[in-house]
Scaffold this motif. Structure first.
Motif, mmCIF file in Angstrom:
data_model
loop_
_atom_site.group_PDB
_atom_site.id
_atom_site.type_symbol
_atom_site.label_atom_id
_atom_site.label_comp_id
_atom_site.label_asym_id
_atom_site.label_seq_id
_atom_site.Cartn_x
_atom_site.Cartn_y
_atom_site.Cartn_z
ATOM 1 N N PRO A 1 0.816 -1.212 0.000
ATOM 2 C CA PRO A 1 0.000 0.000 0.000
ATOM 3 C C PRO A 1 0.854 1.269 0.000
ATOM 4 C CG PRO A 1 -0.869 -1.560 1.585
ATOM 5 C CD PRO A 1 0.359 -2.179 0.990
ATOM 6 N N ALA B 1 2.716 2.546 -2.328
ATOM 7 C CA ALA B 1 3.930 2.608 -3.156
ATOM 8 C C ALA B 1 3.652 3.370 -4.445
ATOM 9 C CB ALA B 1 4.433 1.209 -3.453
ATOM 10 N N LYS C 1 -8.956 9.089 -5.020
ATOM 11 C CA LYS C 1 -8.432 9.656 -3.775
ATOM 12 C C LYS C 1 -8.696 11.146 -3.782
ATOM 13 C CE LYS C 1 -5.147 6.615 -1.836
ATOM 14 N NZ LYS C 1 -3.811 6.328 -1.389
ATOM 15 N N ALA D 1 5.816 8.124 -10.788
ATOM 16 C CA ALA D 1 4.465 8.029 -11.344
ATOM 17 C C ALA D 1 3.743 9.360 -11.199
ATOM 18 C CB ALA D 1 3.692 6.919 -10.645
HETATM 19 P P1 G4P Z 1 -1.193 2.710 -3.839
HETATM 20 O O1 G4P Z 1 -2.260 2.623 -4.878
HETATM 21 O O2 G4P Z 1 -0.022 1.857 -4.121
HETATM 22 O O3 G4P Z 1 -1.669 2.582 -2.450
HETATM 23 O O4 G4P Z 1 -0.565 4.182 -3.909
HETATM 24 P P2 G4P Z 1 -1.118 5.523 -4.540
HETATM 25 O O5 G4P Z 1 -0.950 5.519 -5.998
HETATM 26 O O6 G4P Z 1 -2.458 5.804 -3.990
HETATM 27 O O7 G4P Z 1 -0.043 6.523 -3.943
HETATM 28 C C1 G4P Z 1 0.137 6.690 -2.568
HETATM 29 C C2 G4P Z 1 0.650 8.091 -2.299
HETATM 30 O O8 G4P Z 1 1.912 8.252 -2.921
HETATM 31 C C3 G4P Z 1 -0.233 9.173 -2.858
HETATM 32 O O9 G4P Z 1 -0.111 10.294 -2.016
HETATM 33 C C4 G4P Z 1 0.416 9.478 -4.184
HETATM 34 O O10 G4P Z 1 0.132 10.776 -4.649
HETATM 35 C C5 G4P Z 1 1.869 9.331 -3.825
HETATM 36 N N1 G4P Z 1 2.702 9.017 -4.978
HETATM 37 C C6 G4P Z 1 2.517 8.080 -5.938
HETATM 38 N N2 G4P Z 1 3.511 8.102 -6.830
HETATM 39 C C7 G4P Z 1 4.361 9.056 -6.442
HETATM 40 C C8 G4P Z 1 5.571 9.583 -6.970
HETATM 41 O O11 G4P Z 1 6.089 9.163 -7.988
HETATM 42 N N3 G4P Z 1 6.153 10.591 -6.258
HETATM 43 C C9 G4P Z 1 5.625 11.106 -5.115
HETATM 44 N N4 G4P Z 1 6.262 12.092 -4.524
HETATM 45 N N5 G4P Z 1 4.473 10.638 -4.602
HETATM 46 C C10 G4P Z 1 3.845 9.643 -5.252
HETATM 47 P P3 G4P Z 1 -1.140 10.643 -0.895
HETATM 48 O O12 G4P Z 1 -0.689 11.883 -0.265
HETATM 49 O O13 G4P Z 1 -1.371 9.453 -0.032
HETATM 50 O O14 G4P Z 1 -2.454 10.817 -1.669
HETATM 51 P P4 G4P Z 1 -2.906 12.028 -2.533
HETATM 52 O O15 G4P Z 1 -3.864 12.705 -1.660
HETATM 53 O O16 G4P Z 1 -1.691 12.841 -2.861
HETATM 54 O O17 G4P Z 1 -3.498 11.388 -3.720
#
Ligand code: G4P
Length: 525
Positions: free
Chosen positions: A21, A23, A48, A258
């Motif tokens: 979760p 990642a 989200k 991503a």
């Molecule tokens: P999951 O489905 O594997 O659980 O992960 P998800 O894509 O929901 O990403 C989890 C959190 O990590 C999100 O932030 C997302 O924006 C962030 N994230 C994903 N890819 C990257 C990346 O390449 N770089 C960075 N810096 N962050 C990344 P969050 O704060 O939990 O949610 P949100 O409110 O920003 O959407």
């Protein structure tokens, strides 16, 4: 074999994305769907940003584009390939279904948070991929944040998962200092912020594997560092081998972000180049069925109950293994020999929108199910009479005692349990001494689904008493001795009457193994 069928099958690329979760699985899935034109705006997949899981969004998308999208299966076309992505929930939704989904794919993409490295859930899912021997591609995500040293990450990946790795590209800096990717495979540098330089996204490498010396990046210390790492890897790392990738023994590693959509397209394009097309599937008779076989066949790998009390139906997900599926065709259910017409008795995915008209080997179809299907069932058309291999059972880790709240409801209690167990929603055990019922699962959500469905579908309120985590180990029938049972190692039988112990923890198991060295303790997967 018709040429059209072969062409259609060969264009399929069916894979699951696995990760711990947070990642970044959802984020990267969205990017892939954007590239494939399946969605127009990020934030649509799990919403989200848009609130709760936006199922209606999918319906809308499906209507607009006539593609088959659900929360669990996403399909799009890219570069002449038809891509099927299967969701493997990593969060609280983790269940046996998550594992079984991996039985229906031809490859897996493992998303790793580069600040965290290999985490527990990824490891669990990875084991199943390895057991299947499918190719595994790794995406080291969140490069836009300061993470761990790339060499460390690679070393950990190899050590913890016991797989060889081959970096397809290498980060040039990270976090705020992220400049780009040294793309070993494509022999180019992909810039993170091309506008900082002359606007070109890619710089071709010269014969020495270097960028032109007059490029401003050439003097940057992050570039020099990346070059040193790459040199080290070229000398001491693994060699690229398509064969080892295909066998699941070597994982190509891609770095990227991503969130900022950096390196994702390169990943997708390279992945599609090496990801396998649908292969032959094994049958119970230890034979294989070619995906190009004209008759349709497939197996049920997942049954999703509708949590909406107004709709009792469930969806059975089928991996098409051979031939072509057409709506309205007659198929046989191997277990019962019963014939179905796949239009009226069972319909596709949703009622109001365009249904899937046809699908070929590699595709996933969803059938409305009113209780006909079980996990692992084979469907076939014509005279094929095939039975696909049984799906493996997974060792549950969480256990609950289960009783009916109302003792007068015993009949429906048993009926419901029987059916849900057969369907693969939950595993059932009975204590040998007291004949208590215990249910086991790999994820907490399975219990909630069980409780909900018992109430809604079988009108039985069940009381679940948590027993916590247990280590389940099967023993041979001849070793069975009731005196070995205690509160630390509860002796139970599974639904096939096979005896097993539920150990309180690893220590209790080791204590037992020391005391009874002659008793062989066996785990499922
Ligand atoms: P999951 O489905 O594997 O659980 O992960 P998800 O894509 O929901 O990403 C989890 C959190 O990590 C999100 O932030 C997302 O924006 C962030 N994230 C994903 N890819 C990257 C990346 O390449 N770089 C960075 N810096 N962050 C990344 P969050 O704060 O939990 O949610 P949100 O409110 O920003 O959407």
């Amino acid at each position: 074999m018709s040429l059209n069928l072969k062409e259609a099958v060969d264009s399929r690329r069916t894979f699951a994305i696995i990760s711990h979760p947070d990642a970044g699985k959802t984020t990267i899935t969205e990017q892939l769907l954007l590239f494939g034109g399946a969605i127009r705006q990020a934030g649509t997949v799990k919403g989200k940003k848009t609130g709760n899981f936006a199922k209606s969004d999918w319906m809308e998308i499906e209507k607009q584009r006539g593609i088959s999208v659900t929360s669990s299966v996403m399909q799009f076309d890219y570069d002449g390939k038809r891509v099927n992505i299967l969701d493997t929930p990593g969060h609280e939704d983790f269940s046996e279904d998550t594992y079984r989904t991996l039985m229906a794919v031809d490859a897996a993409v493992m998303v790793v948070d580069s600040a965290k490295g290999i985490e527990a859930q990824t490891k669990k899912l990875f084991q199943v991929c390895r057991m299947r021997g499918i190719p595994i591609f790794t995406f080291m995500n969140k490069l836009d944040r300061d993470g761990r040293e790339p060499l460390d990450l690679l070393a950990e990946l190899e050590e913890v998962l016991e797989i060889e790795s081959y970096p397809m590209n290498w980060p040039i800096g990270m976090g705020k200092g992220l400049e780009g990717l040294y793309d070993v495979y494509h022999k180019r540098v992909e810039l993170h912020r091309p506008d900082k330089y002359d606007g070109e996204r890619f710089i071709e490498l010269n014969e020495d594997g270097d960028i032109p010396t007059d490029h401003p990046l050439h003097k940057d210390s992050v570039y020099t560092q990346a070059m040193e790492d790459v040199e080290l890897l070229t000398e001491a790392g693994n060699e690229f081998s398509e064969e080892r990738i295909a066998e699941g023994k070597l994982t190509p590693v891609f770095f990227g972000s991503a969130l900022t959509n950096f390196g994702v397209q390169t990943f997708l394009e390279t992945f599609l180049q090496f990801a396998p097309k649908p292969s032959a599937h094994k049958t119970m008779a230890e034979e294989t069925v070619s995906p190009y076989e004209e008759e349709f066949s497939g197996f049920v790998f997942k049954i999703q109950a509708n949590m909406n009390p107004a709709h009792r139906d469930r969806i059975a997900f089928i991996r098409v293994c051979s031939g072509e599926f057409e709506r309205g065709m007659d198929v046989f259910l191997e277990r019962t020999g019963k014939k179905f017409k796949l239009t009226n008795s069972t319909q596709f995915m949703a009622d109001s929108r365009e249904t899937v008209e046809s699908a070929v080997a590699g595709d996933i179809i969803g059938l409305y199910d009113t209780g006909n299907y079980q996990i692992g069932d084979t469907l076939y058309s014509g005279k094929m009479k095939v039975a696909y291999e049984e799906l493996p059972q997974f060792t549950p880790e969480l256990f609950m005692k289960v009783t009916a709240k109302n003792v007068m409801k015993q009949k429906s209690f048993h009926k419901g349990m029987d059916q849900l167990v057969q369907e693969g929603a939950i595993q059932l055990y009975k204590t040998i001494l007291t004949e208590d019922y215990i249910i086991g699962a790999v994820g907490q959500l399975q219990f909630e689904v069980f409780q909900h469905r018992m109430l809604n579908e079988y009108n039985t309120e069940v009381i679940l008493t948590p027993m916590g985590n247990k280590t389940a180990r099967w023993i041979n029938e001849e070793d069975l001795d009731e005196r070995m049972s205690s509160s630390r190692n509860i002796l139970v039988k599974d639904r096939y009457d096979q005896p097993l112990f539920l150990f309180e923890n690893q220590f209790a198991m080791r204590w037992f193994a020391d005391k009874y060295p002659e008793v062989e303790l066996k785990a499922l997967l």
